[in-house]
Every structure is written in C-alpha cells, then in structure tokens.
Design a protein around this motif. Sequence first.
Motif, PDB file in Angstrom:
ATOM      1  N   PRO A 201       0.801  -1.236   0.000  1.00  0.00           N
ATOM      2  CA  PRO A 201       0.000   0.000   0.000  1.00  0.00           C
ATOM      3  C   PRO A 201       0.828   1.277   0.000  1.00  0.00           C
ATOM      4  O   PRO A 201       0.346   2.328  -0.432  1.00  0.00           O
ATOM      5  N   ALA A 202       2.087   1.213   0.462  1.00  0.00           N
ATOM      6  CA  ALA A 202       2.923   2.418   0.509  1.00  0.00           C
ATOM      7  C   ALA A 202       3.776   2.562  -0.740  1.00  0.00           C
ATOM      8  O   ALA A 202       4.656   3.432  -0.790  1.00  0.00           O
ATOM      9  N   GLY A 203       3.507   1.744  -1.755  1.00  0.00           N
ATOM     10  CA  GLY A 203       4.354   1.766  -2.944  1.00  0.00           C
ATOM     11  C   GLY A 203       4.303   3.054  -3.719  1.00  0.00           C
ATOM     12  O   GLY A 203       5.251   3.395  -4.429  1.00  0.00           O
ATOM     13  N   SER A 204       3.236   3.808  -3.643  1.00  0.00           N
ATOM     14  CA  SER A 204       3.125   5.062  -4.390  1.00  0.00           C
ATOM     15  C   SER A 204       2.689   6.185  -3.455  1.00  0.00           C
ATOM     16  O   SER A 204       1.501   6.422  -3.255  1.00  0.00           O
ATOM     17  N   GLY A 205       3.666   6.830  -2.859  1.00  0.00           N
ATOM     18  CA  GLY A 205       3.391   7.985  -2.022  1.00  0.00           C
ATOM     19  C   GLY A 205       2.938   7.673  -0.622  1.00  0.00           C
ATOM     20  O   GLY A 205       2.516   8.591   0.105  1.00  0.00           O
ATOM     21  N   GLY A 206       3.002   6.436  -0.191  1.00  0.00           N
ATOM     22  CA  GLY A 206       2.591   6.083   1.168  1.00  0.00           C
ATOM     23  C   GLY A 206       3.744   6.164   2.157  1.00  0.00           C
ATOM     24  O   GLY A 206       4.843   6.604   1.830  1.00  0.00           O
ATOM     25  N   THR A 207       3.477   5.740   3.380  1.00  0.00           N
ATOM     26  CA  THR A 207       4.493   5.785   4.429  1.00  0.00           C
ATOM     27  C   THR A 207       4.615   4.436   5.120  1.00  0.00           C
ATOM     28  O   THR A 207       3.635   3.681   5.228  1.00  0.00           O
ATOM     29  N   VAL A 208       5.818   4.151   5.591  1.00  0.00           N
ATOM     30  CA  VAL A 208       6.088   2.951   6.383  1.00  0.00           C
ATOM     31  C   VAL A 208       6.750   3.407   7.676  1.00  0.00           C
ATOM     32  O   VAL A 208       7.831   3.981   7.659  1.00  0.00           O
ATOM     33  N   GLN A 209       6.094   3.164   8.777  1.00  0.00           N
ATOM     34  CA  GLN A 209       6.653   3.517  10.086  1.00  0.00           C
ATOM     35  C   GLN A 209       7.056   2.245  10.806  1.00  0.00           C
ATOM     36  O   GLN A 209       6.268   1.302  10.914  1.00  0.00           O
ATOM     37  N   VAL A 210       8.280   2.229  11.323  1.00  0.00           N
ATOM     38  CA  VAL A 210       8.839   1.062  11.996  1.00  0.00           C
ATOM     39  C   VAL A 210       8.855   1.317  13.495  1.00  0.00           C
ATOM     40  O   VAL A 210       9.342   2.355  13.954  1.00  0.00           O
ATOM     41  N   THR A 211       8.323   0.374  14.266  1.00  0.00           N
ATOM     42  CA  THR A 211       8.365   0.447  15.727  1.00  0.00           C
ATOM     43  C   THR A 211       9.238  -0.690  16.235  1.00  0.00           C
ATOM     44  O   THR A 211       8.971  -1.864  15.959  1.00  0.00           O
ATOM     45  N   PHE A 212      10.281  -0.323  16.981  1.00  0.00           N
ATOM     46  CA  PHE A 212      11.207  -1.316  17.523  1.00  0.00           C
ATOM     47  C   PHE A 212      10.702  -1.841  18.864  1.00  0.00           C
ATOM     48  O   PHE A 212       9.782  -1.276  19.473  1.00  0.00           O
ATOM     49  N   GLY A 213      11.322  -2.915  19.318  1.00  0.00           N
ATOM     50  CA  GLY A 213      10.924  -3.505  20.589  1.00  0.00           C
ATOM     51  C   GLY A 213      11.080  -2.558  21.756  1.00  0.00           C
ATOM     52  O   GLY A 213      10.378  -2.671  22.763  1.00  0.00           O
ATOM     53  N   SER A 214      11.984  -1.596  21.650  1.00  0.00           N
ATOM     54  CA  SER A 214      12.203  -0.614  22.714  1.00  0.00           C
ATOM     55  C   SER A 214      11.106   0.433  22.764  1.00  0.00           C
ATOM     56  O   SER A 214      11.033   1.214  23.713  1.00  0.00           O
ATOM     57  N   GLY A 215      10.258   0.456  21.734  1.00  0.00           N
ATOM     58  CA  GLY A 215       9.228   1.474  21.645  1.00  0.00           C
ATOM     59  C   GLY A 215       9.599   2.637  20.741  1.00  0.00           C
ATOM     60  O   GLY A 215       8.742   3.462  20.421  1.00  0.00           O
TER      61      GLY A 215
END
Length: 470
Positions: A201-215
Amino acid sequence: MDNGHRGAEPRHGQDPYGTPPYGRPGPWAPAPPVQRPSPTPPAGTAVPAGAAPTPPGGTPAGLPGEPLRRYDPWAAPAGPSAPPAGTPARTAQGPSAPAPGARRGVRTAAGAALIALLAGTLGGGVGVLLERNGAFSDVHLPQTTVTDRTAAPGSIAAIAESVLPGVVTLHVRGSGSAGTGTGFVLDEQGHILTNAHVVRPAGSGGTVQVTFGSGDTARARIVGMDSGYDLAVVKVSGITGLSPLPLGDSDAVRVGDPVVAIGAPFDLEGTVTAGIISATERPITAGGEDGGSDVSYVNALQTDAAINPGNSGGPLVDLDGRVVGINSAIRAPELGRGLPDGQGDSAPGSIGLGFAIPVNQGKLIAEQLINTGRATHPVIGVTLDMRYEGGARVASSTDDPPVVPGGPGDEAGIEDGDIITAVNGERVRSGEELIVRIRSHRPGEELRLTVERDGEPRTLTVTLGEASGG
C-alpha cells in the motif's frame, strides 16, 4: 409419689419441692435433699454439724445404712468426712449426707465452670469475627518471590529474549488503505525483511513507520519488493544499536522440529507463539485477488505455531534463535485457499495451518533487492493451462506460444500438449505446483522433468533461465 421406698414419702402433705430457697425446680434444676422431721434427740446425743437429723434407732428411713436423698447430677461423690474434734464417733451405719452448705458449694463451682465454658466459647467466636473483619490485623497471604531468574538455554523464554530485540512492527499507510505487519532486522545498516503484501500500500506515495521492541519509532523507505516471492526490503536510517537476527538453513529443517513465531498479530506487537514444523516443501499460492497479478508462489514450510493477521513478514526461528522462515500466509477455510494474513477482514484467525517462506529463498531475494532493487525468477519458457488438473499441461494461449522459441523448454525438447508430472522425482499436480517447484531453485540449475506425451512417460533435462520479477 412412690419411689420404691414408702418410708421416703413426706408426712402431713409436705411438698419436698417447696423447701426454700429452691422453690419448684425446672427440668434441669438440682432437687433439694428430702429431710424427714424427727424428734429432738435425747440430751447428750451428739449430731455432726450439717448432717440430717437421725430418727430413733440411729438409721434414717429408707435404704438400710444410707441416708435418703434425691439424685443430684451436680453433687460431688459422697465420702466419709471427719467429725469435729471432741465429737463422739457415729455408729457405722454409712456415711452421713453432705452438709447443705457443702452441697451449695459444689453447685456453685459447677455453675462457675459452665459459665466459664460459655464465656470462652462466646469470646472465641467474637475473636474470630473481629479477625475476619480486620479489627485486629490485615490479611497477608504467603507468596513466593523470584528476585533473579535466568531463562534456561533453548527454552521458549530464552529464544524470546534473544530474538525480540531484532523484530519490528510495521504500520503502513497509502493508496487508500492501511495495515500492520512485521519484519526483522537483517544488518546493522538498517535493512529489514518483510512481506511484499505488507508494504505494497505504501508503494506510491505512502508511508512505512517502523516500531522497535524498545518502543522507538522511525520512518523507513522501500528498497525493493517482489510479488512473485512475496518478499520486500525496507530500510531505516540514522538508527544505532540494531539487533540483526542470525539466519539459519531452511534446507536442514525437518518435520517435527520445534519453532517459534514472533510478530504483531492484530497489532499486538511482540507476540510469541510456539509450535513445530508440520511439513516442508508445501507448495502454496497466495495473493492475486480480484484478478490481480500479484500472485506469489512459495514452496513453504508449514507450521502449527499460531500465525494471525499482522504476523506477516515476521521470523519463524528454531531453538537456537536462528531464522528458518518468513511467516507469510495462513489457511483460510472459508475461502478454501491460503491467503496472505493481511488481506483485510476476509482473513480468519489461526487454525494451526501457517506457512513460511524458507529463509534460504528469502536470503537470496533479499540480497538481490538490496544490491539491485529487483529480484529475478527462474523460468523454463513455456505457457501452461492453469485450469488443467493431473499435472502441468503445456498449451498455447491467445497471446503466448506454448513453448518460447530458443528458451530453456525448447532446448530441452518440451512440446505443445506435453504434461509435466514431476520435477526431480517430486510429483506435480497442477501448473501452480510446477511454478512453485521451479521457483524454489535458482537460474542456471538443471532439473529433471518427467513428461507424458501421447500417454508415454519420458524424462527431459532443462537448464533454468532467468526473468525479472516485480
């Protein structure tokens, strides 16, 4: 009244129960002693203090040798008493009755004992009631505390402790849709492996937010993705202290091996489930809903570890904490087929049939995506009739010839109408299964194909070609 001894009856209508100070007793009151009037003894006759008067002859009326008295349950056993000093001894006709004062003393002691018993019982009950209501102290239940606990090597707890720092949760938005998936860190440069259907879904102008185990959270960019293998690589920048997970060897995995799946099912990040390898080289296809071309073909590891929507892209690890698979799909009984576990509300929960891309395949595709941004697929250069069952039948279509001239299949001798029934001795039941078997190998490898032509089996050797993925 007749008590068996007529001489015990009172004379002149006397009421033996009316003698003060008792009055008429109730059913539990002690009866007073019965006394018969007697003439005044002659002068000089000694009578013990407190004893009942003795009639002439020295023996009271009633039983011979024993004074007559009613049974008193509260009285002490009768016994001889010593006469006062200077008093002549009585005749040996039996012990004299206790003095009225002594009898009242016994009754008083017995009554005091009863009162003490009742008071003790009542006091104990009141004490218990007060204690239960916290009047004396609060209730403190015993509990065992553990101040320093170390997980045993090879235990699920130990695996979770070592793997969780390298697992991340992905929140993806774009193209009018949003979703949650999982990924895991590949290296200290910030590369993260996940499923293509998670980040699509983020392939065209979307965003990917990564949350690590530490928060901690960070934005990621898509390095590359390949729908044919349902794999993608994203990267975070400027992050230090990453915990890459070690990669194992999926070719060494055996049915029954214990495994652990880690991910964020239904956005519950850091969820750990355990199970075993239920099957290896399980050919599945996923994706391609609504006529789409994003169909993935996977020769998968099957596991009964619980995998749910949101687990996609997460690691399937062995007891040494090494990644052996990338969780990708679950069985969907309502739809009768495997689905990527992020396919909206149509994907059900876990029924113990989960599928993971073998890590050996994932490593190869990840390296290609990181190095070139694209992945390649092995091909044999033939067109298949995907509706045929009982093998993979080579057949022409409207746009493509049955065998690509000069391609690997043409050079191997494959012809229109041939039915491929096995690859390297492994049975093939459909065109989809043939694609899965081929894609589990690399371009340039040689495969033995079992082919039926005009009802006769024959064996052909084909060298796999290469085609760009998407």
